[in-house]
Design a protein around this motif. Structure first.
Motif, PDB file in Angstrom:
ATOM      1  N   ASN A 242      27.024  37.831  46.884  1.00 21.61           N
ATOM      2  CA  ASN A 242      27.784  37.052  47.796  1.00 21.61           C
ATOM      3  C   ASN A 242      28.736  36.286  47.256  1.00 21.61           C
ATOM      4  N   TYR A 243      28.485  35.504  46.146  1.00 20.62           N
ATOM      5  CA  TYR A 243      29.173  34.532  45.809  1.00 20.62           C
ATOM      6  C   TYR A 243      30.456  35.246  44.878  1.00 20.62           C
ATOM      7  N   LEU A 244      30.011  36.323  44.330  1.00 22.01           N
ATOM      8  CA  LEU A 244      31.065  37.155  43.730  1.00 22.01           C
ATOM      9  C   LEU A 244      32.036  37.534  44.674  1.00 22.01           C
ATOM     10  N   ILE A 245      31.687  38.305  46.117  1.00 19.79           N
ATOM     11  CA  ILE A 245      32.586  38.590  47.079  1.00 19.79           C
ATOM     12  C   ILE A 245      33.389  37.493  47.528  1.00 19.79           C
ATOM     13  N   GLU A 246      32.697  36.327  47.551  1.00 19.85           N
ATOM     14  CA  GLU A 246      33.612  35.202  48.272  1.00 19.85           C
ATOM     15  C   GLU A 246      34.613  34.688  46.919  1.00 19.85           C
ATOM     16  N   THR A 247      34.189  34.914  45.680  1.00 24.67           N
ATOM     17  CA  THR A 247      35.203  34.864  44.669  1.00 24.67           C
ATOM     18  C   THR A 247      36.651  35.796  44.889  1.00 24.67           C
ATOM     19  N   VAL A 248      36.196  37.074  44.971  1.00 25.38           N
ATOM     20  CA  VAL A 248      37.338  38.017  45.507  1.00 25.38           C
ATOM     21  C   VAL A 248      38.176  37.499  46.570  1.00 25.38           C
ATOM     22  N   ALA A 249      37.554  37.066  47.502  1.00 23.06           N
ATOM     23  CA  ALA A 249      38.328  36.767  48.621  1.00 23.06           C
ATOM     24  C   ALA A 249      39.177  35.614  48.256  1.00 23.06           C
ATOM     25  N   LEU A 250      38.915  34.392  47.582  1.00 23.13           N
ATOM     26  CA  LEU A 250      39.615  33.530  47.052  1.00 23.13           C
ATOM     27  C   LEU A 250      40.723  34.049  46.118  1.00 23.13           C
ATOM     28  N   LEU A 251      40.424  34.884  45.068  1.00 21.24           N
ATOM     29  CA  LEU A 251      41.509  35.477  44.467  1.00 21.24           C
ATOM     30  C   LEU A 251      42.707  36.273  45.220  1.00 21.24           C
ATOM     31  N   ARG A 252      42.255  37.001  46.107  1.00 17.60           N
ATOM     32  CA  ARG A 252      43.105  37.563  47.141  1.00 17.60           C
ATOM     33  C   ARG A 252      43.982  36.570  47.753  1.00 17.60           C
ATOM     34  N   GLN A 253      43.405  35.402  48.144  1.00 23.71           N
ATOM     35  CA  GLN A 253      44.184  34.442  48.897  1.00 23.71           C
ATOM     36  C   GLN A 253      45.040  33.928  47.899  1.00 23.71           C
ATOM     37  N   ARG A 254      45.326  33.981  46.631  1.00 22.47           N
ATOM     38  CA  ARG A 254      45.943  33.373  45.613  1.00 22.47           C
ATOM     39  C   ARG A 254      47.023  34.482  45.432  1.00 22.47           C
ATOM     40  N   GLY A 255      46.846  35.580  45.807  1.00 23.33           N
ATOM     41  CA  GLY A 255      47.961  36.536  45.649  1.00 23.33           C
ATOM     42  C   GLY A 255      47.802  37.620  44.583  1.00 23.33           C
ATOM     43  N   ILE A 256      46.502  37.555  44.053  1.00 23.79           N
ATOM     44  CA  ILE A 256      45.994  38.555  43.001  1.00 23.79           C
ATOM     45  C   ILE A 256      45.396  39.590  43.454  1.00 23.79           C
TER      46      ILE A 256
END
Length: 409
Positions: A242-256
């Motif tokens: 779940n923390y890795l999935i949150e990480t992915v959401a954050l990276l997508r918010q940063r435009g990656i």
């Protein structure tokens, strides 16, 4: 001539048992032949490897019992005699911190232990090795009391408590114990003082470097293209998916443009924690970018590693993660949490990157840095396999097990 042993993992072959398969074959290379025995068949949904059918066809399962099994077990228990019966009962009565129902369950394990003792006599085993400290260890302990065969354990982690109660007696009766990491060794010394066998060795399981290797050079991520992140670990809360999935959401918010694949299944074959993760992914509105692959074969696992730009694992605890070893052996950048024995595998910033657990922002920062700093990416990729080759290849644990067998012979 080397003696023949019984190799007794629980619910074999499961999705995480590739390192046991490697160890069995490494033992054979050392002249130690093994008969495979297990508690019961694993759920079909987590039987994923190309060798699984061979393993199941050549494994004797203690459960369910046939009439012949029941007869053999009962005869072995009768043959053991009153002193052995009293010893088994003493173990049940004196086991610490057990409820009445748990005590009855422990008592019931004497019957499959009788079957194990019968198999040991029938097949001519000199020893039983249990790569676990859970109920299989209790069964081996009772079998040892019934027929006198020696047994050994492996503590693989991530915790001692996760293997259930009665650890003191499991360890006290064992001929020797192999422990995955220095951290777990310290834990065992503190919590089982006075109950450790004379022979205890640190023996991390490892990777078959002849199999886990790249077929093409690693190519770093290019800005503006999809970034493939791969993770591998059973679907269990301790893996921190779940923390890795949150990480992915954050990276997508940063435009990656991050895409995540997670290999692994829950212990119920898909009807357990997977459902919680699926809902979590849906709630984060990233279902198009996160894929739960389920239990995968070793071949599919290697393919996913080779195609990924980064391997990431957000575990809350580990013994020493074999999945991380495999990713490092594939000469790719690895970003994982600093938990359990991972620091015994990784030199932070040299052969992989470690971050604190339960901190998606910190993991996102580390992954973003790796993606954007090609010099760091290539440096990590070049150093990672060297560490695994030096200290974590699959023949090391097998050679330590073989040496211990020689010492007790």
């Amino acid at each position: 001539m080397k003696a023949r042993i019984g190799y007794f993992p629980p619910e074999f072959p499961g999705q995480t048992h590739i390192f046991l398969w490697r160890e069995i074959h490494a033992l054979s290379e050392l002249g130690i032949e093994s008969d495979w025995v297990s508690t019961r068949r694993p759920p079909k949904a987590i039987v994923s490897h190309s060798w699984s059918e061979e393993a199941q066809n050549n494994t004797t399962y203690l459960v369910p019992f046939g009439f012949k099994d029941f007869l053999g077990a009962c005869l072995e228990i009768l043959r053991a005699g009153p002193l052995a019966w009293l010893h088994c009962l003493s173990v049940v009565i004196t086991a610490k911190d057990l409820s009445f129902s748990q005590r009855l369950r422990l008592l019931a394990l004497i019957l499959p232990a009788g079957k194990l003792a019968w198999l040991a006599r029938d097949k001519g085993w000199s020893h039983i090795h249990v790569p676990s400290c859970a109920d299989a260890a209790n069964i081996a302990m009772f079998a040892s009391i019934l027929c006198g065969i020696t047994y050994s354990l492996s503590l693989l982690g991530p915790t001692l408590e996760g293997y259930g109660p009665n650890q003191e007696q499991k360890w006290k009766h064992a001929a020797f114990v192999l422990i995955m990491s220095e951290l777990l060794f310290k834990v065992a010394k503190e919590r089982l003082a006075g109950f450790l066998p004379d022979l205890v060795e640190i023996a991390p399981v490892g990777v078959d470097l002849d199999e886990i290797k790249r077929h093409s050079p690693y190519i770093p991520w290019e800005a503006g293209t999809p970034c493939r992140i791969y993770s591998c670990g059973r679907l269990n809360r301790v893996k921190g998916h779940n923390y890795l999935i949150e990480t992915v959401a954050l990276l997508r918010q940063r435009g990656i443009d991050v895409r995540l694949q997670i290999a692994g299944e829950d212990e119920k074959g898909g009807s357990g924690y997977r459902r919680d993760l699926e809902k979590f992914i849906q709630d984060k509105s990233i279902s198009d970018y996160v894929e739960l692959l389920g239990a995968v074969s070793e071949e599919k696992h290697r393919q996913c590693l080779e195609e990924a730009h980064v391997f990431a694992l957000a575990s809350l605890n580990e013994g020493i993660s074999v999945a991380i070893m495999e990713a490092m052996a594939m000469e790719m950048p690895v970003v994982v949490t600093d938990v359990g024995g991972n620091s015994e595998l990784i030199e932070n910033g040299v052969d992989a990157i470690m971050v604190q657990p339960e901190k998606p922002e910190e993991m996102a920062d580390a992954i973003e840095k790796v993606l954007k700093d090609k010099g760091l990416t290539l440096s990590l990729s070049q150093e990672s396999r060297k560490k695994v080759a030096a200290k974590f290849n699959h023949r090391i644990s097998a050679s330590i097990l073989a040496r211990c067998l020689d010492e007790i012979a």
